[in-house]
Design a protein around this motif. Structure first.
Motif, PDB file in Angstrom:
ATOM      1  N   GLU A 138     -53.700  35.128  51.885  1.00 58.98           N
ATOM      2  CA  GLU A 138     -52.762  35.242  50.770  1.00 58.98           C
ATOM      3  C   GLU A 138     -51.680  36.281  51.048  1.00 58.98           C
ATOM      4  O   GLU A 138     -50.514  36.085  50.685  1.00 58.98           O
ATOM      5  CB  GLU A 138     -53.531  35.583  49.488  1.00 58.98           C
ATOM      6  N   MET A 148     -47.422  35.782  51.663  1.00 54.74           N
ATOM      7  CA  MET A 148     -46.416  36.581  50.969  1.00 54.74           C
ATOM      8  C   MET A 148     -45.518  37.331  51.952  1.00 54.74           C
ATOM      9  O   MET A 148     -44.647  38.093  51.543  1.00 54.74           O
ATOM     10  CB  MET A 148     -47.094  37.562  50.010  1.00 54.74           C
ATOM     11  N   LYS A 206     -43.349  41.009  43.041  1.00 52.84           N
ATOM     12  CA  LYS A 206     -44.131  40.953  44.274  1.00 52.84           C
ATOM     13  C   LYS A 206     -45.210  42.028  44.276  1.00 52.84           C
ATOM     14  O   LYS A 206     -46.344  41.780  44.717  1.00 52.84           O
ATOM     15  CB  LYS A 206     -43.217  41.116  45.486  1.00 52.84           C
ATOM     16  N   LYS A 259     -48.051  40.850  42.203  1.00 54.79           N
ATOM     17  CA  LYS A 259     -48.817  39.800  42.878  1.00 54.79           C
ATOM     18  C   LYS A 259     -49.773  40.394  43.902  1.00 54.79           C
ATOM     19  O   LYS A 259     -50.931  39.991  43.984  1.00 54.79           O
ATOM     20  CB  LYS A 259     -47.872  38.804  43.553  1.00 54.79           C
ATOM     21  N   VAL A 260     -49.289  41.361  44.683  1.00 53.11           N
ATOM     22  CA  VAL A 260     -50.151  41.999  45.688  1.00 53.11           C
ATOM     23  C   VAL A 260     -51.299  42.733  45.012  1.00 53.11           C
ATOM     24  O   VAL A 260     -52.455  42.639  45.441  1.00 53.11           O
ATOM     25  CB  VAL A 260     -49.329  42.972  46.559  1.00 53.11           C
ATOM     26  N   LYS A 320     -53.820  40.214  43.809  1.00 52.93           N
ATOM     27  CA  LYS A 320     -54.580  39.632  44.918  1.00 52.93           C
ATOM     28  C   LYS A 320     -55.689  40.586  45.348  1.00 52.93           C
ATOM     29  O   LYS A 320     -56.821  40.179  45.610  1.00 52.93           O
ATOM     30  CB  LYS A 320     -53.667  39.324  46.111  1.00 52.93           C
TER      31      LYS A 320
END
Length: 226
Positions: free
Chosen positions: A44, A48, A75, A78-79, A82
């Motif tokens: 993942e 990205m 972003k 999102k990181v 994750k």
């Protein structure tokens, strides 16, 4: 019997630059593989466009610091999520020792308070630790206080302890300890009526969302797991 890995991270310092001092310990029965979770996270992060072999440090992601200072909010979120999903899906548990520093008159009192809390935790759960053939402690030697507590208190209570100095990029569970420590600091601030910083408010949107999405979920990982 299998081996137990303990990954340790801290938040705060012995000076006046922080309100709290936290030590988070992540427990992993090394007979339980996390290879699939690591593979998924690596994939993942690669999608990205990130260097998947690097360490994911949660605090700088939230505060938009260091290597994240030029990365946009979406972003970074999102990181963070994750990494949070990786933590949530791993066969781990954790506990956090927390001290509000104003309750300690100096650094020696702080050390004594943390030593007492760590000792009490180990005594109360000695049967759990004795169920493993050996205990491997992973820490980056970031602060002398934590290294001291590992080498004195922890090693005094547990036998067959192997203490290893690491860099966070070597182990995803070290990064998991970092994330859990970051979120537990947020919990402490919330429960003690300390407002979120501007960067924290931008990142998490509100205290309610922080609690609902992240902090309540972590209850399932608290040691001992229910």
């Amino acid at each position: 019997m299998s081996n137990l890995g303990i990954f340790i991270d801290e938040s705060g310092d012995v000076g006046s630059n922080s309100e709290f001092y936290l030590i988070t310990m992540v427990f992993h029965d090394q007979a339980s593989s996390i290879e699939e979770q690591e593979r998924r996270l690596r994939h993942e992060l690669d999608l990205m466009g990130l260097h998947s072999g690097g360490a994911v440090h949660s605090g700088p992601i939230v505060r938009k610091e260091d290597e994240w200072k030029n990365v946009d909010l979406e972003k970074r979120r999102k990181v963070f999520f994750k990494m949070f999903s990786f933590v949530r899906l791993c066969p781990i548990s954790y506990t956090t020792l927390s001290v509000r520093k104003k309750e300690c008159r100096d650094r020696f009192a702080l050390r004594g308070r943390l030593a007492n809390e760590l000792g009490a935790f180990l005594r109360d759960n000695l049967a759990f630790f004795q169920g493993f053939e050996s205990v491997v402690v992973y820490y980056d030697n970031g602060q002398a206080l934590v290294t001291d507590l590992i080498n004195t208190v922890l090693c005094a209570y547990l036998t067959n302890v192997d203490v290893r100095k690491i860099t966070p990029s070597e182990y995803r569970l070290s990064q998991a300890a970092d994330m859990l420590c970051t979120l537990e600091l947020m919990r402490e601030k919330s429960e003690n009526g300390i407002g979120m910083s501007k960067s924290e408010l931008i990142f998490f949107e509100s205290r309610r969302r922080l609690s609902k999405v992240f902090l309540k979920t972590l209850k399932k990982l608290e040691f001992p797991k229910s």
